[in-house]
Design a protein around this motif. Structure first.
Motif, PDB file in Angstrom:
ATOM      1  N   ARG A 141     -29.322  39.338  -1.828  1.00  0.00           N
ATOM      2  CA  ARG A 141     -29.102  40.846  -2.828  1.00  0.00           C
ATOM      3  C   ARG A 141     -28.094  41.738  -1.900  1.00  0.00           C
ATOM      4  O   ARG A 141     -27.220  42.563  -2.771  1.00  0.00           O
ATOM      5  N   SER A 174     -25.091  43.184  -4.091  1.00  0.00           N
ATOM      6  CA  SER A 174     -24.658  44.615  -3.832  1.00  0.00           C
ATOM      7  C   SER A 174     -23.423  44.999  -3.410  1.00  0.00           C
ATOM      8  O   SER A 174     -22.621  46.139  -4.115  1.00  0.00           O
ATOM      9  N   THR A 210     -28.872  40.163 -11.571  1.00  0.00           N
ATOM     10  CA  THR A 210     -29.307  40.827 -10.126  1.00  0.00           C
ATOM     11  C   THR A 210     -28.921  42.033  -9.984  1.00  0.00           C
ATOM     12  O   THR A 210     -29.419  43.050  -9.589  1.00  0.00           O
ATOM     13  N   ILE A 245     -30.605  45.841  -9.793  1.00  0.00           N
ATOM     14  CA  ILE A 245     -30.413  46.547  -8.506  1.00  0.00           C
ATOM     15  C   ILE A 245     -29.859  48.121  -8.850  1.00  0.00           C
ATOM     16  O   ILE A 245     -30.644  49.026  -8.323  1.00  0.00           O
TER      17      ILE A 245
END
Length: 128
Positions: free
Chosen positions: A69, A73, A112, A116
């Motif tokens: 992640r 990100s 994903t 987020i």
């Protein structure tokens, strides 16, 4: 003992690296860089494999989702490559992505990132 230290550090790592990406607009914070550098150093401690304890362990299982992640990100929100200049982290990610049991659990990168952004209210991409 090193495994316990790494597991204890996981909450601090998330706060320093992952959540700072979502809380602060602009460049990557020094705190986040230091957290990722600490992971890079930890991955270089053992020479018998690319994982935290050399061979694949519970520590790797604990960190894989955080690192996945984090990579998504920082790439998608900060336009920052967490692997750049960090060969141990690059090898770790490369080797983890060869583990079939792990790859079967991964979502699409864009999905994903969208999750987020929605969850944390991130509506911007910085212009570099």
């Amino acid at each position: 003992m090193f495994a316990e230290e790494l597991l204890a550090y996981s909450d601090s790592f998330n706060a320093s690296a992952f959540f700072s990406c979502l809380r602060f607009m602009g460049d990557v914070t020094d705190e986040a860089v230091a957290a990722v550098d600490k992971i890079e150093a930890a991955l270089g401690k053992f020479s018998d494999g690319p994982f935290f304890l050399g061979q694949f362990s519970l520590v790797d299982i604990a960190y894989v989702p955080f690192i996945e992640r984090l990579q998504i990100s920082y790439s998608g929100i900060k336009n920052y490559d967490i692997v750049g200049g960090r060969p141990n982290l690059g090898r770790f990610i490369e080797e983890v992505n060869k583990i079939n049991a792990y790859t079967q659990t991964k979502l699409d990168t864009q999905v994903t990132l969208d999750i987020i952004k929605e969850k944390f209210g991130v509506r911007y991409l910085p212009i570099f």
